[in-house]
Scaffold this motif. Structure first.
Motif, short mmCIF file in Angstrom:
data_model
loop_
_atom_site.label_atom_id
_atom_site.label_comp_id
_atom_site.label_asym_id
_atom_site.label_seq_id
_atom_site.Cartn_x
_atom_site.Cartn_y
_atom_site.Cartn_z
N UNK A 76 0.81 -1.23 0.00
CA UNK A 76 0.00 0.00 0.00
C UNK A 76 0.84 1.28 0.00
N UNK A 77 1.90 1.31 0.79
CA UNK A 77 2.77 2.50 0.84
C UNK A 77 3.48 2.73 -0.48
N UNK A 78 3.93 1.64 -1.09
CA UNK A 78 4.62 1.77 -2.38
C UNK A 78 3.67 2.25 -3.46
N UNK A 79 2.44 1.78 -3.44
CA UNK A 79 1.45 2.24 -4.41
C UNK A 79 1.17 3.72 -4.21
N UNK A 80 1.01 4.14 -2.95
CA UNK A 80 0.77 5.57 -2.65
C UNK A 80 1.93 6.41 -3.19
N UNK A 81 3.15 5.95 -2.95
CA UNK A 81 4.33 6.70 -3.40
C UNK A 81 4.40 6.77 -4.92
#
Length: 230
Positions: free
Chosen positions: A213-218
């Motif tokens: 999820x964090x990588x997608x947000x970034x």
């Protein structure tokens, strides 16, 4: 059950961030009335727009199956929100109890099996209309029936629990991203270089199966900043 519980937890967190801690009371922190049923039937109407259902226009146009799946996920956001609100107000329990009850529904086994097949357009539209009819039935609304019919729709739309979960997490992160970048005040740009952000998000997910999820947000942040610089 684990993926159902995770999605419910993510939805509850998103609703708290967007609408305030008391969102299950039916009013946002900005005193705006929340109507999850209206959200469901309006999204269902958009779902039908994935098909060339008009007998007088674009009669040979191919269905937009990718958009259909995104709309199914959008409806799932609102069904989960309605279910969480229902359990809170009827003192049935929290997301853990709700997840357990959902996993014990007869139709749950249908989505817990790998699936990539689509039903016919007419069959899907009839199922969508059945969901609309249920949420508009003020006297005899059935939450359990709504969830079971939604699971039918999931299978008919070429999805299963795994792909529903993947798309849901992607759309959940996109919704958070929208909120963080001016969605409420109208400054957010939804079309990125000619493509709707939903399409961009789905392509990012399709290109890699290992996005957290964090990588997608970034990644969405990087693409959005690039858009604003161009």
């Amino acid at each position: 059950m684990d993926k159902i519980l995770l999605m419910l937890q993510l939805q509850a967190t998103l609703n708290e961030a967007t609408n305030g801690d008391g969102w299950t009371s039916g009013v946002t922190k900005n005193s705006k009335v929340i109507n999850w049923k209206r959200c469901i039937y309006m999204e269902c109407a958009e779902m039908i727009g994935s098909f060339s259902w008009k007998h007088w226009k674009n009669i040979d146009q191919e269905a937009d199956w990718a958009n259909l799946q995104i709309e199914v996920v959008d409806v799932w956001h609102f069904i989960m929100s309605l279910a969480i609100e229902n359990y809170a107000n009827s003192h049935k329990g929290g997301v853990e109890e709700l997840a357990l009850d959902i996993s014990e529904l007869e139709n749950f086994c249908k989505i817990d099996t790998k699936n990539e097949l689509f039903a016919s357009q007419d069959e899907i539209m009839q199922k969508v209309e059945s969901i609309i009819f249920n949420v508009l039935n003020r006297d005899n609304f059935e939450l359990e029936k709504l969830i079971e019919e939604f699971f039918d729709l999931v299978v008919m739309s070429g999805l299963d629990l795994e792909t529903l979960y993947k798309l849901y997490v992607g759309k959940n992160i996109l919704n958070q991203f929208r909120q963080d970048n001016g969605y409420k005040d109208g400054s957010y740009i939804k079309v990125w270089a000619g493509e709707e952000d939903n399409v961009v998000m789905k392509r990012v997910l399709d290109e890699s199966s290992n996005f957290s999820p964090n990588e997608l947000y970034n990644e969405l942040t990087k693409l959005y900043l690039s858009l604003n610089k161009s």
